[in-house]
Motif scaffolding. Structure first.
Motif, PDB file in Angstrom:
ATOM      1  N   ALA A   7      30.903  -5.807  24.441  1.00 27.43           N
ATOM      2  CA  ALA A   7      31.443  -4.496  24.794  1.00 27.43           C
ATOM      3  C   ALA A   7      31.960  -4.491  26.220  1.00 27.43           C
ATOM      4  O   ALA A   7      31.560  -5.303  27.060  1.00 27.43           O
ATOM      5  CB  ALA A   7      30.366  -3.417  24.644  1.00 27.43           C
ATOM      6  N   CYS A   8      32.860  -3.531  26.488  1.00 28.19           N
ATOM      7  CA  CYS A   8      33.364  -3.290  27.842  1.00 28.19           C
ATOM      8  C   CYS A   8      32.290  -2.579  28.664  1.00 28.19           C
ATOM      9  O   CYS A   8      31.222  -2.230  28.151  1.00 28.19           O
ATOM     10  CB  CYS A   8      34.633  -2.447  27.762  1.00 28.19           C
ATOM     11  N   SER A   9      32.590  -2.294  29.922  1.00 26.95           N
ATOM     12  CA  SER A   9      31.627  -1.624  30.804  1.00 26.95           C
ATOM     13  C   SER A   9      31.173  -0.281  30.254  1.00 26.95           C
ATOM     14  O   SER A   9      30.000   0.066  30.317  1.00 26.95           O
ATOM     15  CB  SER A   9      32.240  -1.380  32.183  1.00 26.95           C
ATOM     16  N   CYS A  10      32.118   0.520  29.739  1.00 26.97           N
ATOM     17  CA  CYS A  10      31.754   1.871  29.289  1.00 26.97           C
ATOM     18  C   CYS A  10      31.304   1.884  27.828  1.00 26.97           C
ATOM     19  O   CYS A  10      30.784   2.905  27.359  1.00 26.97           O
ATOM     20  CB  CYS A  10      32.910   2.846  29.511  1.00 26.97           C
ATOM     21  N   GLY A  11      31.495   0.791  27.123  1.00 25.76           N
ATOM     22  CA  GLY A  11      31.003   0.687  25.746  1.00 25.76           C
ATOM     23  C   GLY A  11      31.967   1.172  24.678  1.00 25.76           C
ATOM     24  O   GLY A  11      31.703   1.014  23.485  1.00 25.76           O
ATOM     25  N   GLN A  12      33.081   1.726  25.119  1.00 26.32           N
ATOM     26  CA  GLN A  12      34.055   2.289  24.188  1.00 26.32           C
ATOM     27  C   GLN A  12      34.686   1.217  23.312  1.00 26.32           C
ATOM     28  O   GLN A  12      34.845   1.395  22.103  1.00 26.32           O
ATOM     29  CB  GLN A  12      35.105   3.032  25.031  1.00 26.32           C
ATOM     30  N   LEU A  13      35.061   0.097  23.913  1.00 29.80           N
ATOM     31  CA  LEU A  13      35.673  -1.021  23.194  1.00 29.80           C
ATOM     32  C   LEU A  13      34.571  -2.031  22.876  1.00 29.80           C
ATOM     33  O   LEU A  13      33.950  -2.568  23.795  1.00 29.80           O
ATOM     34  CB  LEU A  13      36.757  -1.657  24.075  1.00 29.80           C
ATOM     35  N   PHE A  74      42.049  -4.965  26.719  1.00 34.62           N
ATOM     36  CA  PHE A  74      41.099  -4.388  27.672  1.00 34.62           C
ATOM     37  C   PHE A  74      40.928  -2.897  27.420  1.00 34.62           C
ATOM     38  O   PHE A  74      41.784  -2.228  26.828  1.00 34.62           O
ATOM     39  CB  PHE A  74      41.530  -4.671  29.112  1.00 34.62           C
ATOM     40  N   CYS A  75      39.820  -2.384  27.882  1.00 34.51           N
ATOM     41  CA  CYS A  75      39.484  -0.974  27.668  1.00 34.51           C
ATOM     42  C   CYS A  75      40.365  -0.096  28.558  1.00 34.51           C
ATOM     43  O   CYS A  75      40.403  -0.287  29.778  1.00 34.51           O
ATOM     44  CB  CYS A  75      38.013  -0.746  27.993  1.00 34.51           C
ATOM     45  N   PRO A  76      41.075   0.891  27.980  1.00 34.73           N
ATOM     46  CA  PRO A  76      41.925   1.770  28.791  1.00 34.73           C
ATOM     47  C   PRO A  76      41.120   2.705  29.694  1.00 34.73           C
ATOM     48  O   PRO A  76      41.661   3.266  30.648  1.00 34.73           O
ATOM     49  CB  PRO A  76      42.718   2.570  27.752  1.00 34.73           C
TER      50      PRO A  76
END
Ligand code: ZN
Ligand code: ZN
Length: 136
Positions: A7-13, A74-76
């Protein structure tokens, strides 16, 4: 089978991955240094069918020195690059090892672009020296 989550830092992706990677590498190239903001990029390659994708991704494409395009996802929201695909490894997905947030993730066994390796980074034991495939 082992199920892993990246997962990305914020967890969205986030990705759910079934089974073991086919290749784990470290890349010392300057492009990876700019992309990650770190002195080294580490990635694990999986067959595409092992990976379930969730969340929104923005993509950025660049041409590798080989001439093959690489597409980074990458996560927007938070900007973390979680995975990428390349014309040089079609049917596979490279996932940034840090996205697993798992200190027990297996170590890389391949190192590429050692000519631009930061001098203080030591390679794990048993890392083969140079490798022909310079595509991270
Ligand atoms: Zn994010
Ligand atoms: Zn690289």
């Amino acid at each position: 089978m082992t199920i892993r989550h990246a997962a990305c830092s914020c967890g969205q992706l986030h990705l759910t991955i079934d089974g073991e990677p086919v290749r784990i590498s470290m890349c010392h190239c300057l492009e990876c240094q700019r992309r990650t903001g770190a002195a080294i990029s580490n990635q694990a390659r999986f067959r595409r069918e092992q990976v379930t994708f969730a969340g929104d991704a923005t993509t950025w494409r660049r041409k590798a020195e080989s001439g093959n395009n690489l597409t980074f996802h990458f996560c927007p929201t938070c900007g973390s690059t979680v995975y990428w695909e390349g014309e040089g490894f079609q049917g596979y997905v490279a996932v940034a090892i840090g996205s697993f947030a798992d200190p027990n993730f297996p170590a890389p066994t391949i190192a590429v672009w050692e000519e631009s390796r930061h001098h203080w980074i030591n390679l794990p034991p048993n890392t083969p020296p140079k490798h022909a495939a310079k595509q991270g």
